[in-house]
Design a protein around this motif. Sequence first.
Motif, PDB file in Angstrom:
ATOM      1  N   UNK A  44      16.541  10.743  -1.388  1.00  0.00           N
ATOM      2  CA  UNK A  44      15.784  11.108  -2.587  1.00  0.00           C
ATOM      3  C   UNK A  44      16.552  10.600  -3.796  1.00  0.00           C
ATOM      4  N   UNK A  45      16.003   9.582  -4.428  1.00  0.00           N
ATOM      5  CA  UNK A  45      16.750   8.961  -5.515  1.00  0.00           C
ATOM      6  C   UNK A  45      16.013   9.090  -6.835  1.00  0.00           C
ATOM      7  N   UNK A  46      14.985   9.938  -6.867  1.00  0.00           N
ATOM      8  CA  UNK A  46      14.193  10.073  -8.096  1.00  0.00           C
ATOM      9  C   UNK A  46      15.106  10.424  -9.273  1.00  0.00           C
ATOM     10  N   UNK A  51       9.725   8.651  -0.420  1.00  0.00           N
ATOM     11  CA  UNK A  51       9.603   7.602  -1.430  1.00  0.00           C
ATOM     12  C   UNK A  51       8.294   7.763  -2.203  1.00  0.00           C
ATOM     13  N   UNK A  52       7.192   7.957  -1.465  1.00  0.00           N
ATOM     14  CA  UNK A  52       5.884   8.055  -2.115  1.00  0.00           C
ATOM     15  C   UNK A  52       5.810   9.269  -3.031  1.00  0.00           C
ATOM     16  N   UNK A  53       6.342  10.388  -2.542  1.00  0.00           N
ATOM     17  CA  UNK A  53       6.355  11.580  -3.395  1.00  0.00           C
ATOM     18  C   UNK A  53       7.047  11.273  -4.723  1.00  0.00           C
ATOM     19  N   UNK A  54       8.169  10.578  -4.642  1.00  0.00           N
ATOM     20  CA  UNK A  54       8.885  10.221  -5.859  1.00  0.00           C
ATOM     21  C   UNK A  54       8.057   9.314  -6.755  1.00  0.00           C
ATOM     22  N   UNK A  91       0.795  -1.249   0.000  1.00  0.00           N
ATOM     23  CA  UNK A  91       0.000   0.000   0.000  1.00  0.00           C
ATOM     24  C   UNK A  91       0.820   1.287   0.000  1.00  0.00           C
ATOM     25  N   UNK A  92       1.822   1.357   0.914  1.00  0.00           N
ATOM     26  CA  UNK A  92       2.616   2.588   1.063  1.00  0.00           C
ATOM     27  C   UNK A  92       1.746   3.804   1.340  1.00  0.00           C
ATOM     28  N   UNK A  93       0.865   3.696   2.323  1.00  0.00           N
ATOM     29  CA  UNK A  93       0.103   4.867   2.765  1.00  0.00           C
ATOM     30  C   UNK A  93       0.857   5.528   3.910  1.00  0.00           C
ATOM     31  N   UNK A  94       0.704   6.846   4.038  1.00  0.00           N
ATOM     32  CA  UNK A  94       1.370   7.546   5.135  1.00  0.00           C
ATOM     33  C   UNK A  94       0.504   7.457   6.386  1.00  0.00           C
ATOM     34  N   UNK A 108      15.945  12.253  11.587  1.00  0.00           N
ATOM     35  CA  UNK A 108      14.581  12.758  11.448  1.00  0.00           C
ATOM     36  C   UNK A 108      14.101  12.617  10.004  1.00  0.00           C
ATOM     37  N   UNK A 109      15.007  12.798   9.068  1.00  0.00           N
ATOM     38  CA  UNK A 109      14.595  12.622   7.675  1.00  0.00           C
ATOM     39  C   UNK A 109      14.380  11.140   7.382  1.00  0.00           C
ATOM     40  N   UNK A 110      15.216  10.319   8.003  1.00  0.00           N
ATOM     41  CA  UNK A 110      15.034   8.865   7.839  1.00  0.00           C
ATOM     42  C   UNK A 110      13.648   8.456   8.306  1.00  0.00           C
TER      43      UNK A 110
END
Lengths: 223, 314
Positions: free
Chosen positions: B312-314, B222-225, A88-91, B213-215
């Motif tokens: 960020x690996x996009x 990941x999802x944004x990418x 899913x990968x939901x936040x 904190x970013x981790x």
Amino acid sequence: MIQLHNVFLSYQKEVTALHGINLRVPRGEFIFLTGPSGAGKSTLLRLLYAALIPTRGQVVIDGQNVTRMTRSQIPYLRRSIGVVFQDFKLLPNRTVLENVAITLEVLGWGKQDINKKVYHILKQMGLEHKINATPLRLSGGEQQRVALARALVNDPKILLADEPTGNLDEENKDLILNIFKDANIRGTTVVVATHDKRLIENSHKRIVSLDKGKIVEGPDVAQ
Amino acid sequence: MSLNKPVKRPKLANEGVVGRFTFFVNRALLNIRQNIFVNLVTIGTITLAILIISLFMLVFVNLEGVSNDWSKRVQVTAYFEQELSPPELASLKSLVQAIPGTDRVTYVSKEEAFNRFRERLKGQELLLDGITTDVLPSSVEISLKSASRNSDAISAYVARLKKVPGITEVQYGEEWVQRYTTFMNFMRMAGLLLGSFLFLAVVFIVSNTIKLTIYSRKEELEILGLVGATRFFIKAPFLIEGILQGAAGAGLALVILTGCYYAFLHNAGNFLSFNPAASGLAFLPPVHIAGLFVSGVLLGFIGSITSLKRFVSV
Ligand SMILES: Nc1ncnc2c1ncn2[C@@H]1O[C@H](COP(=O)(O)OP(=O)(O)OP(=O)(O)O)[C@@H](O)[C@H]1O
Ligand SMILES: [Mg+2]
């Protein structure tokens, strides 16, 4: 819409997940990708949304050769592809609305338009009453539909779904299958990876069968 | 004319540079609100980091101030072959004044020398019985510019001073100057070394905190990418967040520092100074304050940019 030419993919030097895949999915088609665990279904899907680049061979999506794309072109390809992930990968700390909205925010839509569109798609999924809930307070089937809503909210040209009916009951499976079919009728090319035999049998769609990284059954095998 | 309608697309919001910028700032603020705990941790770390460095600076700045006070005691006294008439004295003074490194030249007459001597013997004036006021020679006392207050510069200065006609003897606390110079060099070295270690440690700790904190939000990245966000779109709010965290942390640290300073440090007797009138520690000069604030902002920004590179690996 989707073309794979003699595609090989190795994760490490020795682990070759795909061995010379040739596949052609015309615009507007609906196919099932099936095969035993470890056959390479998820790997093939990852190639289609450019999370992986083939070790050898060409991947062409909607007329664009993914293999030759630069890093900065990939986001624009992904905007025309909706993906439902196996997990899913939901936040978890965002509401259902925010989870689905992410697809449209990335495109630069305004808040008003986003809210309208998200409400509309959630209504289609029968989830409009959960719009402000967080994913952790939803059932598995509901989470699955939120993931689907996120993938479909921008009317993608291609929908990729990895094991979308994982551990759902029959009722929920039918619900999900109907959403796929609706999207397909509206023109979206659909690729669903699953080893759910019942789901495949009920749907009467084209089947591509993978085993050990090779296509073992399907119209492209004969070519 | 084509009858094809253009594809209907909603009007994009936040167009133009300003619109984009406000969009990203709003997003960063939303992120801060939604990840308040993680943000507080980062801000707290930056606050501590800047506080440690600023306290160190405060000590260092004060030591420099004290050492400057001390070095004022470095004085060269020149004695003459014979008593000088006022015009002779004036020409000698101007000759001395012309030597580079001279700050002030003061004439000390026989009477004044005697008076000073008597001051020192306060309570034992009997010792002075039968001594006339002209037993002590007159002299000029020369104070040096701060750059010349170290042993090498003084030796060179004295050599030139001795060449001035009419001057026969030159005295200065040679041994004291030498010890003072060695001590100051040691202090500066130690300060520099300690400061660099402190700075490295602080950068390391802050960048690791930001990395963690970013981790903790790598799923979001990941999802944004995966939904097609560009690298810039993903990174911009995080970088703004980093800058805001840095500014908040540094600001807080400076407020705490100022508070501590006015609460107890500023009238704590300056134990290092010889001069009891100069009580209390000096506060940091404005340039240092500005520098500390900018360092905080940079810490937040650079910490974020290097951490994002990993995720960020996009
Ligand atoms: N990230 C990875 N690194 C290394 N090897 C991998 C990775 N992902 C998958 N593999 C290997 O590639 C092969 C194909 O895996 P893939 O996940 O595509 O299978 P699958 O058909 O999706 O299986 P399942 O039905 O269990 O999801 C397997 O042998 C797997 O071990
Ligand atoms: Mg899989």
